[in-house]
Write a protein that holds these residues in place. Structure first.
Motif, PDB file in Angstrom:
ATOM      1  N   GLY A  25      -7.092  10.974  -6.290  1.00  0.00           N
ATOM      2  CA  GLY A  25      -6.104  11.589  -7.171  1.00  0.00           C
ATOM      3  C   GLY A  25      -4.893  12.162  -6.462  1.00  0.00           C
ATOM      4  O   GLY A  25      -3.978  12.678  -7.107  1.00  0.00           O
ATOM      5  N   ILE A  26      -4.829  12.037  -5.139  1.00  0.00           N
ATOM      6  CA  ILE A  26      -3.727  12.619  -4.377  1.00  0.00           C
ATOM      7  C   ILE A  26      -2.424  11.864  -4.605  1.00  0.00           C
ATOM      8  O   ILE A  26      -2.415  10.645  -4.771  1.00  0.00           O
ATOM      9  N   THR A  27      -1.336  12.603  -4.617  1.00  0.00           N
ATOM     10  CA  THR A  27      -0.009  12.028  -4.452  1.00  0.00           C
ATOM     11  C   THR A  27       0.327  12.262  -2.993  1.00  0.00           C
ATOM     12  O   THR A  27       0.404  13.417  -2.545  1.00  0.00           O
ATOM     13  N   ILE A  28       0.484  11.189  -2.238  1.00  0.00           N
ATOM     14  CA  ILE A  28       0.728  11.311  -0.801  1.00  0.00           C
ATOM     15  C   ILE A  28       2.203  11.645  -0.598  1.00  0.00           C
ATOM     16  O   ILE A  28       3.075  10.836  -0.877  1.00  0.00           O
ATOM     17  N   THR A  29       2.441  12.857  -0.116  1.00  0.00           N
ATOM     18  CA  THR A  29       3.789  13.341   0.157  1.00  0.00           C
ATOM     19  C   THR A  29       4.119  13.138   1.630  1.00  0.00           C
ATOM     20  O   THR A  29       3.244  12.781   2.437  1.00  0.00           O
ATOM     21  N   GLU A  30       5.347  13.414   1.993  1.00  0.00           N
ATOM     22  CA  GLU A  30       5.737  13.320   3.401  1.00  0.00           C
ATOM     23  C   GLU A  30       4.870  14.247   4.262  1.00  0.00           C
ATOM     24  O   GLU A  30       4.391  13.838   5.328  1.00  0.00           O
ATOM     25  N   ASP A  31       4.664  15.478   3.805  1.00  0.00           N
ATOM     26  CA  ASP A  31       3.849  16.420   4.581  1.00  0.00           C
ATOM     27  C   ASP A  31       2.418  15.911   4.759  1.00  0.00           C
ATOM     28  O   ASP A  31       1.851  15.987   5.857  1.00  0.00           O
ATOM     29  N   ALA A  32       1.828  15.393   3.688  1.00  0.00           N
ATOM     30  CA  ALA A  32       0.463  14.864   3.772  1.00  0.00           C
ATOM     31  C   ALA A  32       0.414  13.671   4.723  1.00  0.00           C
ATOM     32  O   ALA A  32      -0.520  13.543   5.528  1.00  0.00           O
ATOM     33  N   ALA A  33       1.416  12.795   4.641  1.00  0.00           N
ATOM     34  CA  ALA A  33       1.463  11.616   5.515  1.00  0.00           C
ATOM     35  C   ALA A  33       1.619  12.030   6.973  1.00  0.00           C
ATOM     36  O   ALA A  33       0.953  11.476   7.858  1.00  0.00           O
ATOM     37  N   ARG A  34       2.472  13.013   7.251  1.00  0.00           N
ATOM     38  CA  ARG A  34       2.666  13.475   8.630  1.00  0.00           C
ATOM     39  C   ARG A  34       1.397  14.134   9.182  1.00  0.00           C
ATOM     40  O   ARG A  34       1.034  13.926  10.340  1.00  0.00           O
ATOM     41  N   THR A  35       0.727  14.915   8.335  1.00  0.00           N
ATOM     42  CA  THR A  35      -0.525  15.539   8.760  1.00  0.00           C
ATOM     43  C   THR A  35      -1.569  14.475   9.078  1.00  0.00           C
ATOM     44  O   THR A  35      -2.250  14.542  10.112  1.00  0.00           O
ATOM     45  N   PHE A  69       5.220   6.075   7.261  1.00  0.00           N
ATOM     46  CA  PHE A  69       4.381   4.924   7.621  1.00  0.00           C
ATOM     47  C   PHE A  69       5.122   3.913   8.492  1.00  0.00           C
ATOM     48  O   PHE A  69       4.500   3.010   9.052  1.00  0.00           O
ATOM     49  N   LEU A  70       6.439   4.042   8.617  1.00  0.00           N
ATOM     50  CA  LEU A  70       7.224   3.163   9.493  1.00  0.00           C
ATOM     51  C   LEU A  70       7.127   3.566  10.963  1.00  0.00           C
ATOM     52  O   LEU A  70       7.475   2.793  11.846  1.00  0.00           O
ATOM     53  N   GLU A  71       6.664   4.788  11.213  1.00  0.00           N
ATOM     54  CA  GLU A  71       6.626   5.312  12.573  1.00  0.00           C
ATOM     55  C   GLU A  71       5.395   4.780  13.313  1.00  0.00           C
ATOM     56  O   GLU A  71       4.287   4.837  12.786  1.00  0.00           O
ATOM     57  N   PRO A  72       5.579   4.264  14.530  1.00  0.00           N
ATOM     58  CA  PRO A  72       4.430   3.778  15.291  1.00  0.00           C
ATOM     59  C   PRO A  72       3.447   4.911  15.584  1.00  0.00           C
ATOM     60  O   PRO A  72       3.852   6.065  15.756  1.00  0.00           O
ATOM     61  N   GLY A  73       2.178   4.564  15.620  1.00  0.00           N
ATOM     62  CA  GLY A  73       1.152   5.555  15.913  1.00  0.00           C
ATOM     63  C   GLY A  73      -0.020   4.901  16.612  1.00  0.00           C
ATOM     64  O   GLY A  73       0.124   3.861  17.254  1.00  0.00           O
ATOM     65  N   LEU A  95       3.129  -1.816   1.434  1.00  0.00           N
ATOM     66  CA  LEU A  95       3.339  -3.065   2.158  1.00  0.00           C
ATOM     67  C   LEU A  95       4.770  -3.571   2.003  1.00  0.00           C
ATOM     68  O   LEU A  95       5.249  -4.315   2.859  1.00  0.00           O
ATOM     69  N   GLY A  96       5.440  -3.160   0.932  1.00  0.00           N
ATOM     70  CA  GLY A  96       6.815  -3.580   0.702  1.00  0.00           C
ATOM     71  C   GLY A  96       7.810  -2.907   1.624  1.00  0.00           C
ATOM     72  O   GLY A  96       8.959  -3.313   1.721  1.00  0.00           O
ATOM     73  N   VAL A  97       7.371  -1.858   2.324  1.00  0.00           N
ATOM     74  CA  VAL A  97       8.233  -1.190   3.290  1.00  0.00           C
ATOM     75  C   VAL A  97       8.459  -2.161   4.436  1.00  0.00           C
ATOM     76  O   VAL A  97       7.511  -2.696   5.000  1.00  0.00           O
ATOM     77  N   SER A  98       9.710  -2.401   4.739  1.00  0.00           N
ATOM     78  CA  SER A  98       9.979  -3.354   5.815  1.00  0.00           C
ATOM     79  C   SER A  98       9.634  -2.750   7.168  1.00  0.00           C
ATOM     80  O   SER A  98       9.636  -1.539   7.347  1.00  0.00           O
ATOM     81  N   ASN A  99       9.301  -3.618   8.104  1.00  0.00           N
ATOM     82  CA  ASN A  99       9.074  -3.232   9.491  1.00  0.00           C
ATOM     83  C   ASN A  99       7.928  -2.244   9.698  1.00  0.00           C
ATOM     84  O   ASN A  99       8.065  -1.271  10.440  1.00  0.00           O
ATOM     85  N   LEU A 100       6.804  -2.492   9.053  1.00  0.00           N
ATOM     86  CA  LEU A 100       5.632  -1.677   9.342  1.00  0.00           C
ATOM     87  C   LEU A 100       5.304  -1.828  10.826  1.00  0.00           C
ATOM     88  O   LEU A 100       5.501  -2.908  11.393  1.00  0.00           O
ATOM     89  N   PRO A 101       4.816  -0.783  11.480  1.00  0.00           N
ATOM     90  CA  PRO A 101       4.652  -0.823  12.937  1.00  0.00           C
ATOM     91  C   PRO A 101       3.493  -1.672  13.451  1.00  0.00           C
ATOM     92  O   PRO A 101       3.372  -1.873  14.656  1.00  0.00           O
ATOM     93  N   CYS A 102       2.643  -2.170  12.551  1.00  0.00           N
ATOM     94  CA  CYS A 102       1.523  -3.017  12.973  1.00  0.00           C
ATOM     95  C   CYS A 102       1.090  -3.876  11.781  1.00  0.00           C
ATOM     96  O   CYS A 102       1.453  -3.578  10.641  1.00  0.00           O
ATOM     97  N   PRO A 103       0.319  -4.932  12.034  1.00  0.00           N
ATOM     98  CA  PRO A 103      -0.154  -5.762  10.915  1.00  0.00           C
ATOM     99  C   PRO A 103      -0.944  -4.906   9.914  1.00  0.00           C
ATOM    100  O   PRO A 103      -1.785  -4.095  10.309  1.00  0.00           O
TER     101      PRO A 103
END
Length: 123
Positions: A25-35, A69-73, A95-103
């Motif tokens: 049920g989460i809405t993934i926000t920038e803060d949640a994604a960074r964490t 999600f575009l940032e390499p990790g 997946l529609g985000v261009s240039n994902l950092p890995c397959p």
């Protein structure tokens, strides 16, 4: 098994695969994604590893989160795991985000996701 968690996400490493599970049920926000990204990078101990992201019943992913999600990790390959048509739609936005950092691919089966992460090709 090594793990770390908060109210939004649980990250573990099992059999050299990172498992990231979002709270239903989460809405993934920038803060949640960074964490979550920080958890993944910390738990991976400076090694790139394949990762399963269980996004079952995720409500939404914000535009700002998608930019994270575009940032390499630490992930070398990412299998997005969901069970419903809504999960697939949300995954398609990621997946529609261009240039994902890995397959990165979407799966409805954890077994198929693990096979793909391990480089096992199925017909």
């Amino acid at each position: 098994m090594t793990s770390t968690a908060n109210d939004d996400v649980i990250v573990t490493v099992v059999d050299d695969i990172i498992l990231l599970k979002w709270t239903e049920g989460i809405t993934i926000t920038e803060d949640a994604a960074r964490t979550a990204a920080a958890f993944v990078n910390r738990i991976s101990a400076d090694r790139r590893r394949p990762m399963i992201v269980d996004m079952t019943r995720t409500a939404a992913v914000t535009r700002q989160a998608r930019t994270v999600f575009l940032e390499p990790g630490a992930a070398s390959r990412i299998a997005l795991l969901g069970t419903s048509p809504v999960d697939r739609v949300i995954a398609n936005f990621v997946l529609g985000v261009s240039n994902l950092p890995c397959p990165t691919r979407f799966f409805t089966s954890e077994t198929a996701a693990r096979s793909w992460l391990r480089g096992v090709v199925s017909a």
